[in-house]
Design a protein around this motif. Structure first.
Motif, mmCIF file in Angstrom:
data_model
loop_
_atom_site.group_PDB
_atom_site.id
_atom_site.type_symbol
_atom_site.label_atom_id
_atom_site.label_comp_id
_atom_site.label_asym_id
_atom_site.label_seq_id
_atom_site.Cartn_x
_atom_site.Cartn_y
_atom_site.Cartn_z
ATOM 1 N N ALA A 125 -5.607 2.816 -15.229
ATOM 2 C CA ALA A 125 -6.699 3.666 -14.738
ATOM 3 C C ALA A 125 -6.611 3.727 -13.230
ATOM 4 C CB ALA A 125 -8.039 3.059 -15.170
ATOM 5 N N GLY A 126 -6.585 4.939 -12.701
ATOM 6 C CA GLY A 126 -6.507 5.076 -11.256
ATOM 7 C C GLY A 126 -5.137 4.790 -10.698
ATOM 8 N N ARG A 127 -4.128 5.012 -11.488
ATOM 9 C CA ARG A 127 -2.770 4.748 -11.012
ATOM 10 C C ARG A 127 -2.336 5.814 -10.025
ATOM 11 N NH1 ARG A 127 1.641 3.412 -15.426
ATOM 12 N NH2 ARG A 127 0.814 1.328 -15.065
ATOM 13 N N ASN A 128 -1.758 5.354 -8.895
ATOM 14 C CA ASN A 128 -1.183 6.257 -7.910
ATOM 15 C C ASN A 128 0.315 6.312 -8.113
ATOM 16 O OD1 ASN A 128 -3.671 6.733 -6.656
ATOM 17 N ND2 ASN A 128 -3.463 4.866 -5.442
ATOM 18 N N GLN A 139 0.841 -1.190 0.000
ATOM 19 C CA GLN A 139 0.000 0.000 0.000
ATOM 20 C C GLN A 139 0.880 1.244 0.000
ATOM 21 O OE1 GLN A 139 -3.384 0.081 -0.108
ATOM 22 N NE2 GLN A 139 -3.331 2.300 -0.183
ATOM 23 N N LEU A 140 0.622 2.112 -0.957
ATOM 24 C CA LEU A 140 1.349 3.386 -1.003
ATOM 25 C C LEU A 140 0.725 4.297 0.040
ATOM 26 C CD1 LEU A 140 3.443 5.220 -2.346
ATOM 27 C CD2 LEU A 140 1.730 5.815 -4.058
ATOM 28 N N SER A 141 1.447 4.483 1.144
ATOM 29 C CA SER A 141 0.870 5.210 2.272
ATOM 30 C C SER A 141 1.419 6.614 2.415
ATOM 31 C CB SER A 141 1.142 4.431 3.571
ATOM 32 O OG SER A 141 2.546 4.331 3.790
ATOM 33 N N GLY A 142 2.519 6.907 1.790
ATOM 34 C CA GLY A 142 3.075 8.242 1.966
ATOM 35 C C GLY A 142 4.386 8.386 1.236
ATOM 36 N N ASP A 143 5.048 9.453 1.562
ATOM 37 C CA ASP A 143 6.335 9.697 0.921
ATOM 38 C C ASP A 143 7.371 8.716 1.447
ATOM 39 O OD1 ASP A 143 5.904 13.313 0.972
ATOM 40 O OD2 ASP A 143 5.352 11.798 -0.532
ATOM 41 N N GLY A 144 8.381 8.488 0.634
ATOM 42 C CA GLY A 144 9.451 7.614 1.065
ATOM 43 C C GLY A 144 10.193 8.196 2.251
#
Lengths: 147, 138
Positions: free
Chosen positions: B92-95, A129-134
């Motif tokens: 689509a919806g790429r973060n 999960q991309l949760s924030g900045d590195g």
């Protein structure tokens, strides 16, 4: 043999018998032979009357004429060396070219050529999960770095 | 003329003599819920101080691109600069997110980088990258 060839020798009394008598008869009978004999007599007489040639004077005259001729141009040694001022100019040009190549190398080389690039394909399925900045932290203190 | 141009071009690619050689160890890891390492891979790259090393990590639909640059200081410490670019999800919806972090560490100190952020936020797994820099002795 052409009898005319014997005329000159006959005039000098160098033809032996019986050919001398035969040449005499031809001279009396043939006008062309007679004229040839007279020519030879004339030439022989003129040569006999001519003064003795001054050989030394002739040599001097010939040598003078040779010396009076335009001297042959000295062979021009082809110049294999450039003028003195051209060496620093050539060195400057080569230094400029070398520097240009160096400048081009520092400014135009694609980034990928200067980068070591490592690729990793992580196997398996993981839920990330991309949760924030590195975040960069020291392992010993878990203190973070500055952005 | 072309020869001198080529020589100059080649000279530009040579590292300056004053730039020290560095031994960079990069260990990406995947942790589970129990903060246990379930996957890791050790990457070793010799580089020159100031020259970046790029690490590309592909984990499913997540792409992580790290640009790691190390600078050496006179007191034998290192300045480590990490630029992270993370892309997650389908087209689509790429973060995606970029970040730049720097840290001065003494010689031998290990650092860890969380490319997707330090917080899990309910994710089952977490990625971190351990970095270690040491000088290459002549």
């Amino acid at each position: 043999m052409n009898p005319k060839m014997l005329i000159s020798a006959h005039v000098d009394h160098e033809v032996e018998e019986p050919w001398a008598t035969r040449v005499d008869e031809l001279i009396r009978q043939d006008r062309e032979m007679e004229a040839e004999a007279q020519l030879h007599h004339k030439v022989k007489h003129q040569l006999a009357e001519a003064p003795w040639p001054a050989i030394e004077d002739s040599q001097i005259a010939v040598w003078s004429r040779l010396q009076a001729l335009a001297p042959r141009e000295a062979l021009v040694k082809p110049t294999t060396f450039l003028p003195w001022w051209s060496y620093p100019a050539v060195a400057a040009v080569l230094a400029f070219v070398l520097g240009s190549g160096f400048w081009l190398g520092t400014h135009s080389a694609p980034a990928s050529q200067n980068l070591a690039e490592l690729k990793v394909q992580v196997p398996g399925q993981y839920s990330l999960q991309l949760s924030g900045d590195g975040q960069l932290l020291k392992v010993s203190t878990m203190e973070g770095g500055a952005p | 003329m072309a020869l001198f141009l080529t020589i100059g071009f080649a000279l530009a690619d040579l590292p300056a003599q004053e730039e020290p050689l560095l031994h960079l160890t990069v260990v990406p890891r995947i942790l589970n819920d129990a903060v246990q390492v379930i996957w890791e891979q050790t990457l070793i790259q010799d580089t020159v101080a100031g020259r970046p090393v790029v690490v590309n990590l592909e984990v499913g639909s997540t792409s992580v691109r790290l640009t790691i640059t190390c600078y050496s200081a006179p007191d034998l410490s290192y300045l480590i600069v990490v630029q992270g670019f993370v892309r997650q999800g389908e087209v689509a919806g790429r973060n995606w997110r970029t970040s730049v972090q720097s840290l001065i560490v003494p010689a031998g100190e290990r650092v860890v980088y969380f490319p997707l952020g330090r917080e899990r936020r309910g994710a089952k797994h977490q990625m971190l990258v351990e970095l270690h820099v040491e000088a290459v002795l002549p």
